[in-house]
Design a protein around this motif. Structure first.
Motif, PDB file in Angstrom:
ATOM      1  N   LEU A 198      61.535  48.760  35.418  1.00 37.72           N
ATOM      2  CA  LEU A 198      60.708  47.574  35.167  1.00 37.72           C
ATOM      3  C   LEU A 198      59.313  47.762  35.740  1.00 37.72           C
ATOM      4  CD1 LEU A 198      60.295  44.667  34.195  1.00 37.72           C
ATOM      5  CD2 LEU A 198      61.338  43.896  36.337  1.00 37.72           C
ATOM      6  N   ASP A 199      59.218  48.298  36.951  1.00 38.92           N
ATOM      7  CA  ASP A 199      57.902  48.576  37.538  1.00 38.92           C
ATOM      8  C   ASP A 199      57.080  49.490  36.633  1.00 38.92           C
ATOM      9  OD1 ASP A 199      57.874  47.068  39.858  1.00 38.92           O
ATOM     10  OD2 ASP A 199      58.783  48.631  41.075  1.00 38.92           O
ATOM     11  N   ALA A 200      57.717  50.542  36.132  1.00 42.21           N
ATOM     12  CA  ALA A 200      57.000  51.492  35.271  1.00 42.21           C
ATOM     13  C   ALA A 200      56.522  50.807  33.994  1.00 42.21           C
ATOM     14  CB  ALA A 200      57.915  52.667  34.933  1.00 42.21           C
ATOM     15  N   GLN A 201      57.338  49.947  33.421  1.00 40.90           N
ATOM     16  CA  GLN A 201      56.945  49.266  32.189  1.00 40.90           C
ATOM     17  C   GLN A 201      55.817  48.260  32.442  1.00 40.90           C
ATOM     18  OE1 GLN A 201      57.778  50.432  29.364  1.00 40.90           O
ATOM     19  NE2 GLN A 201      59.298  51.801  30.255  1.00 40.90           N
ATOM     20  N   LEU A 202      55.856  47.597  33.591  1.00 38.59           N
ATOM     21  CA  LEU A 202      54.780  46.659  33.926  1.00 38.59           C
ATOM     22  C   LEU A 202      53.458  47.396  34.109  1.00 38.59           C
ATOM     23  CD1 LEU A 202      56.678  44.273  36.362  1.00 38.59           C
ATOM     24  CD2 LEU A 202      55.781  43.691  34.100  1.00 38.59           C
ATOM     25  N   VAL A 203      53.494  48.557  34.734  1.00 34.69           N
ATOM     26  CA  VAL A 203      52.278  49.362  34.902  1.00 34.69           C
ATOM     27  C   VAL A 203      51.774  49.825  33.540  1.00 34.69           C
ATOM     28  CG1 VAL A 203      51.423  51.559  35.805  1.00 34.69           C
ATOM     29  CG2 VAL A 203      52.783  50.067  37.260  1.00 34.69           C
ATOM     30  N   ARG A 204      52.695  50.232  32.669  1.00 36.02           N
ATOM     31  CA  ARG A 204      52.305  50.679  31.320  1.00 36.02           C
ATOM     32  C   ARG A 204      51.659  49.529  30.541  1.00 36.02           C
ATOM     33  NH1 ARG A 204      56.879  53.695  28.878  1.00 36.02           N
ATOM     34  NH2 ARG A 204      55.968  55.408  30.045  1.00 36.02           N
ATOM     35  N   ARG A 205      52.211  48.322  30.675  1.00 35.28           N
ATOM     36  CA  ARG A 205      51.623  47.175  29.961  1.00 35.28           C
ATOM     37  C   ARG A 205      50.227  46.872  30.498  1.00 35.28           C
ATOM     38  NH1 ARG A 205      53.048  40.767  30.053  1.00 35.28           N
ATOM     39  NH2 ARG A 205      52.598  41.091  32.241  1.00 35.28           N
ATOM     40  N   ALA A 206      50.052  46.934  31.822  1.00 36.55           N
ATOM     41  CA  ALA A 206      48.731  46.667  32.403  1.00 36.55           C
ATOM     42  C   ALA A 206      47.712  47.700  31.934  1.00 36.55           C
ATOM     43  CB  ALA A 206      48.820  46.649  33.930  1.00 36.55           C
ATOM     44  N   SER A 207      48.114  48.963  31.872  1.00 36.34           N
ATOM     45  CA  SER A 207      47.154  49.978  31.411  1.00 36.34           C
ATOM     46  C   SER A 207      46.857  49.811  29.923  1.00 36.34           C
ATOM     47  CB  SER A 207      47.673  51.379  31.714  1.00 36.34           C
ATOM     48  OG  SER A 207      48.822  51.662  30.981  1.00 36.34           O
ATOM     49  N   ALA A 208      47.843  49.386  29.131  1.00 37.19           N
ATOM     50  CA  ALA A 208      47.585  49.113  27.712  1.00 37.19           C
ATOM     51  C   ALA A 208      46.642  47.923  27.560  1.00 37.19           C
ATOM     52  CB  ALA A 208      48.897  48.856  26.973  1.00 37.19           C
ATOM     53  N   ALA A 242      47.168  42.534  38.240  1.00 41.27           N
ATOM     54  CA  ALA A 242      48.596  42.855  38.144  1.00 41.27           C
ATOM     55  C   ALA A 242      48.877  44.242  38.696  1.00 41.27           C
ATOM     56  CB  ALA A 242      49.062  42.752  36.691  1.00 41.27           C
ATOM     57  N   SER A 243      47.988  45.192  38.426  1.00 43.53           N
ATOM     58  CA  SER A 243      48.164  46.549  38.942  1.00 43.53           C
ATOM     59  C   SER A 243      48.052  46.574  40.464  1.00 43.53           C
ATOM     60  CB  SER A 243      47.124  47.495  38.347  1.00 43.53           C
ATOM     61  OG  SER A 243      47.316  47.610  36.968  1.00 43.53           O
ATOM     62  N   ASP A 244      47.063  45.834  40.996  1.00 40.57           N
ATOM     63  CA  ASP A 244      46.892  45.799  42.452  1.00 40.57           C
ATOM     64  C   ASP A 244      48.066  45.122  43.137  1.00 40.57           C
ATOM     65  OD1 ASP A 244      44.498  47.095  42.194  1.00 40.57           O
ATOM     66  OD2 ASP A 244      43.270  45.290  42.418  1.00 40.57           O
ATOM     67  N   ALA A 245      48.598  44.071  42.532  1.00 38.73           N
ATOM     68  CA  ALA A 245      49.746  43.376  43.119  1.00 38.73           C
ATOM     69  C   ALA A 245      50.995  44.238  43.058  1.00 38.73           C
ATOM     70  CB  ALA A 245      49.999  42.051  42.398  1.00 38.73           C
ATOM     71  N   GLY A 246      51.045  45.179  42.109  1.00 39.71           N
ATOM     72  CA  GLY A 246      52.230  46.016  41.949  1.00 39.71           C
ATOM     73  C   GLY A 246      52.163  47.331  42.680  1.00 39.71           C
ATOM     74  N   ALA A 247      51.102  47.553  43.456  1.00 36.53           N
ATOM     75  CA  ALA A 247      50.983  48.829  44.163  1.00 36.53           C
ATOM     76  C   ALA A 247      52.121  48.976  45.156  1.00 36.53           C
ATOM     77  CB  ALA A 247      49.638  48.905  44.874  1.00 36.53           C
ATOM     78  N   VAL A 248      52.903  50.044  45.002  1.00 40.60           N
ATOM     79  CA  VAL A 248      54.031  50.311  45.889  1.00 40.60           C
ATOM     80  C   VAL A 248      53.508  51.087  47.083  1.00 40.60           C
ATOM     81  CG1 VAL A 248      56.266  51.443  46.067  1.00 40.60           C
ATOM     82  CG2 VAL A 248      55.613  50.321  43.952  1.00 40.60           C
ATOM     83  N   ALA A 289      50.961  37.473  39.299  1.00 42.70           N
ATOM     84  CA  ALA A 289      49.943  38.315  38.661  1.00 42.70           C
ATOM     85  C   ALA A 289      50.381  38.763  37.273  1.00 42.70           C
ATOM     86  CB  ALA A 289      49.644  39.525  39.547  1.00 42.70           C
ATOM     87  N   GLU A 290      51.652  39.136  37.130  1.00 43.23           N
ATOM     88  CA  GLU A 290      52.150  39.563  35.819  1.00 43.23           C
ATOM     89  C   GLU A 290      52.191  38.384  34.839  1.00 43.23           C
ATOM     90  OE1 GLU A 290      52.493  42.552  34.865  1.00 43.23           O
ATOM     91  OE2 GLU A 290      52.543  43.640  36.755  1.00 43.23           O
ATOM     92  N   SER A 291      52.601  37.218  35.324  1.00 35.98           N
ATOM     93  CA  SER A 291      52.591  36.026  34.469  1.00 35.98           C
ATOM     94  C   SER A 291      51.161  35.650  34.101  1.00 35.98           C
ATOM     95  CB  SER A 291      53.280  34.860  35.171  1.00 35.98           C
ATOM     96  OG  SER A 291      54.647  35.128  35.351  1.00 35.98           O
ATOM     97  N   GLY A 292      50.224  35.849  35.029  1.00 36.08           N
ATOM     98  CA  GLY A 292      48.811  35.588  34.748  1.00 36.08           C
ATOM     99  C   GLY A 292      48.265  36.517  33.677  1.00 36.08           C
ATOM    100  N   LEU A 319      49.875  48.132  22.972  1.00 36.70           N
ATOM    101  CA  LEU A 319      50.104  47.002  23.859  1.00 36.70           C
ATOM    102  C   LEU A 319      51.363  46.246  23.452  1.00 36.70           C
ATOM    103  CD1 LEU A 319      49.250  45.089  26.152  1.00 36.70           C
ATOM    104  CD2 LEU A 319      47.909  43.828  24.461  1.00 36.70           C
ATOM    105  N   ALA A 320      51.562  46.044  22.161  1.00 40.69           N
ATOM    106  CA  ALA A 320      52.752  45.326  21.692  1.00 40.69           C
ATOM    107  C   ALA A 320      54.022  46.075  22.076  1.00 40.69           C
ATOM    108  CB  ALA A 320      52.685  45.133  20.176  1.00 40.69           C
ATOM    109  N   ALA A 321      54.014  47.393  21.931  1.00 37.30           N
ATOM    110  CA  ALA A 321      55.192  48.194  22.287  1.00 37.30           C
ATOM    111  C   ALA A 321      55.443  48.144  23.789  1.00 37.30           C
ATOM    112  CB  ALA A 321      55.001  49.627  21.807  1.00 37.30           C
ATOM    113  N   ALA A 322      54.372  48.251  24.583  1.00 39.00           N
ATOM    114  CA  ALA A 322      54.538  48.199  26.041  1.00 39.00           C
ATOM    115  C   ALA A 322      55.044  46.828  26.477  1.00 39.00           C
ATOM    116  CB  ALA A 322      53.207  48.518  26.725  1.00 39.00           C
ATOM    117  N   TRP A 323      54.527  45.791  25.863  1.00 42.15           N
ATOM    118  CA  TRP A 323      54.936  44.435  26.201  1.00 42.15           C
ATOM    119  C   TRP A 323      56.404  44.213  25.860  1.00 42.15           C
ATOM    120  CZ3 TRP A 323      50.766  40.218  25.382  1.00 42.15           C
ATOM    121  CH2 TRP A 323      51.132  39.032  26.030  1.00 42.15           C
ATOM    122  N   TYR A 324      56.827  44.713  24.708  1.00 46.17           N
ATOM    123  CA  TYR A 324      58.226  44.588  24.298  1.00 46.17           C
ATOM    124  C   TYR A 324      59.141  45.337  25.266  1.00 46.17           C
ATOM    125  CZ  TYR A 324      62.331  44.690  21.287  1.00 46.17           C
ATOM    126  OH  TYR A 324      63.595  44.559  20.787  1.00 46.17           O
TER     127      TYR A 324
END
Length: 195
Positions: free
Chosen positions: A42-52, A77-83, A102-105, A135-140
């Motif tokens: 999930l983390d990886a997909q959220l990062v991919r969506r933010a970059s898209a 969202a990327s800054d909030a997700g920094a591990v 941040a992701e909901s925002g 972006l649509a694919a990453a979001w899905y």
């Protein structure tokens, strides 16, 4: 029955009990690993969506004000997700509330930037259609990854609520996993081309 027969029956009962406890603990361990793996995915997909989203903002497809808002929300969202450490990625407590906000925002900002389904259709037909498809694919994939993660958490919680798991403390010191609750609904018209 003699005392040796009683001892043999008691020993058999203890062995069967230990076998069930070992199987239960192994099952909980597998479920915890599944939760950790789904959270990492999930983390990886959220990062991919933010970059898209950043790629869409810099593509010129959106008006300048919307592009700035989308880029700002994606970077937040990327800054909030920094591990900060590898152990942080394996936590069982879902995402922290700042990351979920941040992701909901980002979702709300993108939904606002797209406007109507007709505007999404026009963007898809334009020169940045490929970026929008990405972006649509990453979001899905984010939506699917969150569902898989929440299902893994639900399975783990169901098993951990069983009476014998609680009685014999088979979960050890592992924290109770939490679901990830964020707004990740796709805007109308942005469904991936394949779905």
């Amino acid at each position: 029955m003699s005392w040796s027969e009683i001892a043999l029956v008691a020993l058999g009962a203890v062995v069967v009990g230990l076998l069930f406890a070992w199987q239960g603990a192994s099952r909980i361990d597998r479920l915890h690993r599944k939760v950790a793996a789904s959270r990492i995915a999930l983390d990886a997909q959220l990062v991919r969506r933010a970059s898209a989203a950043v790629e869409l903002a810099t593509s010129g497809a959106l008006d300048p004000a919307s592009a700035v808002l989308v880029a700002d929300a994606a970077y937040a969202a990327s800054d909030a997700g920094a591990v900060t450490s590898p152990a942080a990625a394996l936590k069982m407590d879902g995402l922290d509330s700042a990351r979920e906000r941040a992701e909901s925002g980002l979702t709300a900002t993108l939904r606002e930037a797209f406007g109507s389904p007709e505007a999404v259709h026009d963007l898809r037909a334009g020169p940045s259609g490929e970026v929008l498809e990405g972006l649509a694919a990453a979001w899905y994939r984010v939506t699917l990854a969150r569902r898989f993660h929440n299902e893994a958490v639900a399975q783990t919680r169901r098993v951990r609520r069983l009476w014998y798991v609680r009685l014999f403390h088979l979960a050890g010191r592992a924290p109770m996993p939490r679901t990830v609750e964020l707004d990740d609904a796709l805007p109308h018209g942005l469904e991936p081309a394949g779905g």
